[in-house]
Design an enzyme around this catalytic site. Sequence first.
Site, short mmCIF file in Angstrom:
data_model
loop_
_atom_site.label_atom_id
_atom_site.label_comp_id
_atom_site.label_asym_id
_atom_site.label_seq_id
_atom_site.Cartn_x
_atom_site.Cartn_y
_atom_site.Cartn_z
N ASP A 102 35.73 31.79 37.32
CA ASP A 102 36.38 31.14 38.47
C ASP A 102 35.69 31.40 39.80
O ASP A 102 35.87 30.61 40.75
CB ASP A 102 37.84 31.57 38.63
CG ASP A 102 38.65 31.34 37.39
OD1 ASP A 102 39.65 32.07 37.21
OD2 ASP A 102 38.29 30.46 36.59
N ASP A 135 39.84 35.94 42.29
CA ASP A 135 40.84 34.89 42.11
C ASP A 135 41.38 34.44 43.47
O ASP A 135 42.59 34.30 43.65
CB ASP A 135 41.97 35.42 41.22
CG ASP A 135 42.71 34.29 40.50
OD1 ASP A 135 43.88 34.49 40.18
OD2 ASP A 135 42.11 33.22 40.28
N TYR A 155 34.69 41.04 35.38
CA TYR A 155 35.77 40.37 36.12
C TYR A 155 36.45 41.34 37.09
O TYR A 155 37.56 41.83 36.84
CB TYR A 155 36.79 39.79 35.12
CG TYR A 155 37.84 38.87 35.71
CD1 TYR A 155 39.21 39.11 35.49
CD2 TYR A 155 37.49 37.74 36.45
CE1 TYR A 155 40.18 38.27 36.01
CE2 TYR A 155 38.46 36.88 36.97
CZ TYR A 155 39.80 37.15 36.75
OH TYR A 155 40.76 36.31 37.24
N ASP A 189 48.56 34.41 31.58
CA ASP A 189 47.73 33.99 32.73
C ASP A 189 48.33 34.45 34.05
O ASP A 189 47.65 34.45 35.08
CB ASP A 189 47.62 32.47 32.77
CG ASP A 189 46.84 31.90 31.61
OD1 ASP A 189 45.77 32.44 31.29
OD2 ASP A 189 47.31 30.92 31.02
O1 LIG Z 1 39.25 11.63 41.69
N1 LIG Z 1 38.37 12.41 42.21
O2 LIG Z 1 37.21 12.03 42.50
C1 LIG Z 1 38.69 13.78 42.42
C2 LIG Z 1 37.81 14.57 43.15
C3 LIG Z 1 38.12 15.93 43.39
C4 LIG Z 1 39.35 16.41 42.95
O3 LIG Z 1 39.68 17.68 43.29
C5 LIG Z 1 39.54 18.61 42.25
O4 LIG Z 1 40.73 18.58 41.46
C6 LIG Z 1 40.64 19.52 40.36
C7 LIG Z 1 41.79 19.29 39.40
O5 LIG Z 1 43.00 19.58 40.05
C8 LIG Z 1 40.59 20.94 40.90
O6 LIG Z 1 40.38 21.80 39.81
C9 LIG Z 1 41.27 22.91 39.70
O7 LIG Z 1 40.89 23.90 40.67
C10 LIG Z 1 41.71 25.08 40.58
C11 LIG Z 1 41.27 26.05 41.66
O8 LIG Z 1 41.43 25.41 42.91
C12 LIG Z 1 41.56 25.75 39.20
O9 LIG Z 1 42.47 26.84 39.17
C13 LIG Z 1 41.97 28.04 38.58
O10 LIG Z 1 42.04 27.86 37.15
C14 LIG Z 1 41.55 29.01 36.44
C15 LIG Z 1 41.57 28.69 34.96
O11 LIG Z 1 40.82 27.50 34.75
C16 LIG Z 1 42.43 30.24 36.76
O12 LIG Z 1 41.94 31.38 36.10
C17 LIG Z 1 42.43 30.49 38.27
O13 LIG Z 1 43.33 31.54 38.58
C18 LIG Z 1 42.85 29.20 39.01
O14 LIG Z 1 42.75 29.38 40.42
C19 LIG Z 1 41.91 24.75 38.09
O15 LIG Z 1 41.58 25.30 36.82
C20 LIG Z 1 41.11 23.46 38.29
O16 LIG Z 1 41.54 22.48 37.37
C21 LIG Z 1 39.39 21.09 41.85
O17 LIG Z 1 39.47 22.36 42.48
C22 LIG Z 1 39.40 20.00 42.92
O18 LIG Z 1 38.19 20.03 43.63
C23 LIG Z 1 40.24 15.62 42.22
C24 LIG Z 1 39.91 14.29 41.96
MG LIG Z 2 43.20 33.46 35.62
#
Ligand SMILES: O=[N+]([O-])c1ccc(O[C@@H]2O[C@H](CO)[C@@H](O[C@@H]3O[C@H](CO)[C@@H](O[C@@H]4O[C@H](CO)[C@@H](O)[C@H](O)[C@H]4O)[C@H](O)[C@H]3O)[C@H](O)[C@H]2O)cc1
Ligand SMILES: [Mg+2]
Length: 364
Positions: free
Chosen positions: A142, A96, A90, A319
């Site tokens: 990630d 990130d 990592y 986190d």
């Molecule tokens: O209804 N539909 O059809 C539909 C279609 C598409 C949709 O859009 C999706 O929505 C999802 C949910 O919000 C988004 O998911 C989130 O994305 C973030 C990064 O952008 C993540 O963040 C990371 O998390 C890590 C730990 O897991 C951290 O370590 C790290 O630092 C941190 O940056 C979240 O977990 C993750 O839950 C998707 O991008 C997005 O494409 C939504 C609906």
């Molecule tokens: Mg993280």
Amino acid sequence: SGTGNDRNPYLGAQFYATPYYASEITTSINSFKAAGDSADAAKAAQVQSVGTAIWIDVAAKIPNITTYLDDALALQKSTGQIQAVTFVVYDLPDRDCAAAASNGEFTVANDGLTHYKAYIDGFHAAFAAHPDNRIICIIEPDSLGNLVTNLNVPKCSAAANTYKAGIAYAIQQLQFPNVALYLDAAHAGWLGWPANLQPAATLFSQVLQSAAPATIRGFSTNVANYNAFHAATPDPITQGSSTPDEESYIAALTPHLQALNVPANFVTDTGRNGVQGIRQAWGDWCNVKGAGFGVRPTTNTGVANVDAFLWVKPGGESDGTSNSSAARYDFHCGQSDAAQPAPEAGTWFDAYFQALVKNANPSL
Ligand SMILES: O=[N+]([O-])c1ccc(O[C@@H]2O[C@H](CO)[C@@H](O[C@@H]3O[C@H](CO)[C@@H](O[C@@H]4O[C@H](CO)[C@@H](O)[C@H](O)[C@H]4O)[C@H](O)[C@H]3O)[C@H](O)[C@H]2O)cc1
Ligand SMILES: [Mg+2]
């Protein structure tokens, strides 16, 4: 391919519990005792022997690899039981890239790929010197998830080629008979959406083609996240998703990977998924309030291509900071469902650990 990627690396092995995590927990055991809570102090002591992954999140921790492998080898010899040691690779440049809490030490602009390759060379040297250990690597949580959904974020698009080159280099340099590699595949709420699933499989395939003939065992899911492996009833936040949990995400992703001849074995992080219905939105990831330790590490996953449930993110390590004036402040860590006040990413969050113990499901 004669490497550790040919079989489930956790079969017949103990999940190595690090002395470091045990020492962090001592802080919280003392907190429980100071509050006269001997019952939870005893529960916390149980967690000290649960295997968690070792995050090598800065190059300065490279020497730790040898320290832990030597310790695990000694344990193997004294107990006659194989110790599976899981590391998290990592340290990508501009790590990130879509968040602020876990930004790393290297940047693309400052010759990051060169520094990253030296960091990976440190793993290679340590592993080459430890042929008798059982070693697993979770590669860059990630990172590829961000290249599927966040290329609109300038920091992610600028780092994309470096992420792919760095990961390919890591895969090539970590090929050993006793080493298994899992590439991170984010989680159900991130890449499970139909719009993201095929692009994710395609990206994974491209990275593996650039690393060939080097290969991997498969993929990690739910690292540092809270999703159920099998949700009895879908968490409301997953409304509309055909992959409301990790089991369904893995089942949906597998055929896409098989069609591209990509290894489709998995490990899933259950370190903080004991409680569902605690998030306001599926995108909430920072120190989520109400979380509890989930199923302890095991190879009894109930699913043929899921090698193990692991505790990858060591519960109790923050986190990200909730201090809005801090350089690495990310707004997700200031949300209503984020526990506050929270220290910087990776540092001990005593109150949060205490809650994980109390909320553990199955209970401790
Ligand atoms: O209804 N539909 O059809 C539909 C279609 C598409 C949709 O859009 C999706 O929505 C999802 C949910 O919000 C988004 O998911 C989130 O994305 C973030 C990064 O952008 C993540 O963040 C990371 O998390 C890590 C730990 O897991 C951290 O370590 C790290 O630092 C941190 O940056 C979240 O977990 C993750 O839950 C998707 O991008 C997005 O494409 C939504 C609906
Ligand atoms: Mg993280």
